[in-house]
Write a protein that holds these residues in place. Sequence first.
Motif, PDB file in Angstrom:
ATOM      1  N   ARG A  52       0.825  -1.207   0.000  1.00 40.77           N
ATOM      2  CA  ARG A  52       0.000   0.000   0.000  1.00 40.77           C
ATOM      3  C   ARG A  52       0.867   1.268   0.000  1.00 40.77           C
ATOM      4  O   ARG A  52       0.562   2.258  -0.671  1.00 40.77           O
ATOM      5  N   LEU A  53       1.940   1.205   0.739  1.00 40.04           N
ATOM      6  CA  LEU A  53       2.851   2.346   0.772  1.00 40.04           C
ATOM      7  C   LEU A  53       3.388   2.632  -0.631  1.00 40.04           C
ATOM      8  O   LEU A  53       3.361   3.765  -1.107  1.00 40.04           O
ATOM      9  N   ILE A  54       3.872   1.577  -1.255  1.00 39.12           N
ATOM     10  CA  ILE A  54       4.426   1.766  -2.598  1.00 39.12           C
ATOM     11  C   ILE A  54       3.353   2.288  -3.535  1.00 39.12           C
ATOM     12  O   ILE A  54       3.579   3.188  -4.330  1.00 39.12           O
ATOM     13  N   GLU A  55       2.192   1.725  -3.405  1.00 38.21           N
ATOM     14  CA  GLU A  55       1.106   2.161  -4.293  1.00 38.21           C
ATOM     15  C   GLU A  55       0.874   3.662  -4.159  1.00 38.21           C
ATOM     16  O   GLU A  55       0.785   4.377  -5.141  1.00 38.21           O
ATOM     17  N   HIS A  56       0.830   4.096  -2.911  1.00 35.82           N
ATOM     18  CA  HIS A  56       0.618   5.522  -2.730  1.00 35.82           C
ATOM     19  C   HIS A  56       1.798   6.321  -3.253  1.00 35.82           C
ATOM     20  O   HIS A  56       1.655   7.363  -3.869  1.00 35.82           O
ATOM     21  N   VAL A  57       2.974   5.795  -2.984  1.00 40.07           N
ATOM     22  CA  VAL A  57       4.165   6.542  -3.354  1.00 40.07           C
ATOM     23  C   VAL A  57       4.264   6.702  -4.862  1.00 40.07           C
ATOM     24  O   VAL A  57       4.618   7.743  -5.369  1.00 40.07           O
ATOM     25  N   PHE A  58       3.914   5.637  -5.564  1.00 40.76           N
ATOM     26  CA  PHE A  58       4.109   5.707  -7.005  1.00 40.76           C
ATOM     27  C   PHE A  58       2.959   6.310  -7.757  1.00 40.76           C
ATOM     28  O   PHE A  58       3.132   6.917  -8.791  1.00 40.76           O
ATOM     29  N   ARG A 109       0.592   2.902 -13.738  1.00 44.79           N
ATOM     30  CA  ARG A 109      -0.104   1.912 -12.906  1.00 44.79           C
ATOM     31  C   ARG A 109       0.538   0.526 -13.047  1.00 44.79           C
ATOM     32  O   ARG A 109       0.887  -0.112 -12.057  1.00 44.79           O
ATOM     33  N   GLU A 110       0.690   0.130 -14.286  1.00 46.29           N
ATOM     34  CA  GLU A 110       1.246  -1.198 -14.555  1.00 46.29           C
ATOM     35  C   GLU A 110       2.720  -1.258 -14.140  1.00 46.29           C
ATOM     36  O   GLU A 110       3.172  -2.222 -13.520  1.00 46.29           O
ATOM     37  N   LEU A 111       3.433  -0.223 -14.483  1.00 49.57           N
ATOM     38  CA  LEU A 111       4.852  -0.164 -14.136  1.00 49.57           C
ATOM     39  C   LEU A 111       5.043  -0.321 -12.628  1.00 49.57           C
ATOM     40  O   LEU A 111       5.849  -1.126 -12.165  1.00 49.57           O
ATOM     41  N   PHE A 112       4.271   0.424 -11.902  1.00 44.01           N
ATOM     42  CA  PHE A 112       4.404   0.386 -10.450  1.00 44.01           C
ATOM     43  C   PHE A 112       4.079  -1.009  -9.904  1.00 44.01           C
ATOM     44  O   PHE A 112       4.713  -1.513  -8.995  1.00 44.01           O
ATOM     45  N   ARG A 113       3.075  -1.630 -10.499  1.00 42.52           N
ATOM     46  CA  ARG A 113       2.682  -2.974 -10.076  1.00 42.52           C
ATOM     47  C   ARG A 113       3.866  -3.943 -10.177  1.00 42.52           C
ATOM     48  O   ARG A 113       4.150  -4.722  -9.280  1.00 42.52           O
ATOM     49  N   GLN A 114       4.572  -3.786 -11.263  1.00 42.55           N
ATOM     50  CA  GLN A 114       5.691  -4.699 -11.490  1.00 42.55           C
ATOM     51  C   GLN A 114       6.884  -4.376 -10.587  1.00 42.55           C
ATOM     52  O   GLN A 114       7.568  -5.262 -10.073  1.00 42.55           O
TER      53      GLN A 114
END
Lengths: 216, 216, 216, 216
Positions: free
Chosen positions: A96-102, A192-197
Amino acid sequence: MQTMQSHCSLREKQRQEREQLILKAAEEILLEKGYYETSMDEIAARVGIAKGTIYHHFPSKEELVAALITWNIEAALREVEAVVAADLTPSEKLDRLIEHVFTGIYSKRARLLSSIYNGVDIKRVFQEKEHGIKEKMDTLCRYTVEILEEGKRVGEFETSISTQAMMYAFFSLFSIRRYDAILLGGKEVPHRELFRQLRHIFLQGITRKQEPSDKE
Amino acid sequence: MQTMQSHCSLREKQRQEREQLILKAAEEILLEKGYYETSMDEIAARVGIAKGTIYHHFPSKEELVAALITWNIEAALREVEAVVAADLTPSEKLDRLIEHVFTGIYSKRARLLSSIYNGVDIKRVFQEKEHGIKEKMDTLCRYTVEILEEGKRVGEFETSISTQAMMYAFFSLFSIRRYDAILLGGKEVPHRELFRQLRHIFLQGITRKQEPSDKE
Amino acid sequence: MQTMQSHCSLREKQRQEREQLILKAAEEILLEKGYYETSMDEIAARVGIAKGTIYHHFPSKEELVAALITWNIEAALREVEAVVAADLTPSEKLDRLIEHVFTGIYSKRARLLSSIYNGVDIKRVFQEKEHGIKEKMDTLCRYTVEILEEGKRVGEFETSISTQAMMYAFFSLFSIRRYDAILLGGKEVPHRELFRQLRHIFLQGITRKQEPSDKE
Amino acid sequence: MQTMQSHCSLREKQRQEREQLILKAAEEILLEKGYYETSMDEIAARVGIAKGTIYHHFPSKEELVAALITWNIEAALREVEAVVAADLTPSEKLDRLIEHVFTGIYSKRARLLSSIYNGVDIKRVFQEKEHGIKEKMDTLCRYTVEILEEGKRVGEFETSISTQAMMYAFFSLFSIRRYDAILLGGKEVPHRELFRQLRHIFLQGITRKQEPSDKE
DNA sequence: AATGAATGAGGGTTCATTCAT
DNA sequence: CATGAATGAACCCTCATTCAT
């Protein structure tokens, strides 16, 4: 009395609005051009006010930027606190942190920080006690450390990797945007996709391998 | 004629030596202070020559820095080419790349690039055709892409992760030093060990999980 | 070698000439307008050079003025030393001092000092150790004190008047010009004669009355 | 009508009180810092009013200071008139003048004038007809001239010294304070005694020597 | 009338670049 | 060529003055 009150708060409200406008304009230009290429003149021009007006709100360029950084860190801190307090596994928290960050406004924050962090003068501001920037930054780090060590305790993350290294890897994700222009040659990418990976790489990178530990 | 020739090449040699000295001094100061805090005066002073002399070698501050970057990228390119050409598995290649990047002179290069990359003027220089910086950077990226895709082909790396994301994660490792001061609060860290762990995180992050091992 | 030498001294000579020109222009304008109304722009314009050039000679406006003051005090000191060392009676020495102060270049110096001495920033410069202005001023005062006390010893000056009061009265003569415009309504006065009379007042004011010395 | 009247005069009274407060604050700060280091902001802050309010009373900083000077000169004029009208010998009159000048509120006035008198803008204000400052200053001088010339007539003062020179010497006593810091190195001095001695120097300096009294 | 935020001209200072020596 | 003094545009900041509230 109430009239007075409302009169005062009107003034105060306008003042704060103006301050937000200045911060917003400063943020935009700082992101575009960096600290040194950003002039007070340009900030004023973008807000549509006179240069002197900025100095009614911030005593100097350095302080303006410090305020901007403080504001961003505080916002980040609040969000991180929420994540930490949530009922989630360490992996999910990091996720979740990364998601928010990215995704969200965070990446802007990361870029802002890193774009500003170059200047020597600004480093000085960072270290100065009075803004408490360093303290807040430390708190932010501590939260991350907590998550990582909790993850190690519950067996989610590799205990053989130092928390510090994990921290490094984690925060390095924030500076990426910097290379966009070069790495991508300008073409936009579905973030979105980049961050997921990237999240996947990072999480798998620190995750404890469940192999048949009996063998080992 | 030959005298002339040798005279000229002596001159030319001296000239190039001086140019190297300038680049070296510029590099040092740029790493210490960043682009904007570095003045031509200081570079000249550190070399021990007059300011004007720098302009006999480089037409402007921007060009001096561009030359510095070009020089660093070219050196990096040569080393990367050697790694690519070597008889190693993709993982080993990446490993060696990272090792160079984090330990040897590479980390300096990474910091240099990232410390300079902020300035708008400099970005412009990057994009300008004539220096070929962008082209070389592209080449450098292509080499990395090759390794990664080779790794996917031979089953070492996860095919479900886009090469682009891997690239991002890879290059993000270079910008880390930036946060040292904040993340570590000043205390020095054994870089060797840190880099070993980061490499681990990254490589495990992109490595193909052997799960359906029954098939394989 | 000699060529080199002469080359260098030419440069150096030009440099010093330019510095003198700047000091001279600064002095003129400071006398006309005072510290705050004097801008670096105007000084540069009067010398006929660019504003930046001044900063090759003096690191700041304050330092420029400090240099100007230092230069004037040193010159005064030299002349005062000559008077003190001369074979004259205390009265004659004072006389000569006043004559120089009021007529020659001295009065300009007095006005310069007093015109500058107002500024708060400048006072700070005065107190700062490194210029040694205060020390020189002290030396200058000490010379005057010597003369006055010698005069008392040899019976020329009133012993009932404190040396300090005499000093005050003496130095007050230097600030007079300030009131010219008001006192005289603009019309020029034969300074020579005026100074002669002021000297008379001062000297008679401090001279020992020979009255019935038998009684005493 | 009368209500209106009294209403108006109440307003008017308040207005004048406020004006006095502004003048008082301005005077204090001007004495502390001089004209250029005194900002309208600071004056307003010390009075406890808004900056704009000052401009309801005085059209500009210059005019505010001009009013302050006018006010001081007028007060001085009144006191001088009283002295002149008193039944005293010229020496006694001068004596009393000096006493007031050095001890009472006068010395402040002298310092105020001299501290302000530097600025070019202010000089212009002085000369401008409308404030009548010059005229009042002239009147003040004329009173002093009267005393001095009366003293010459009655044989108290030296006729061989021009009245103008006496005037100069007289007014020079007012500017002394300026050198305090330098002359005294900071240590405080009993002003009362100092002034007594200065008065002595001045008066003896201009007093007629009775020597060849046989002829007369 | 009082307020104080807004204005913007002007000041000191820096520094990449030029050019006469 | 090397030199380093000169240049001047651009920057940050101040503050007397104005004006909408």
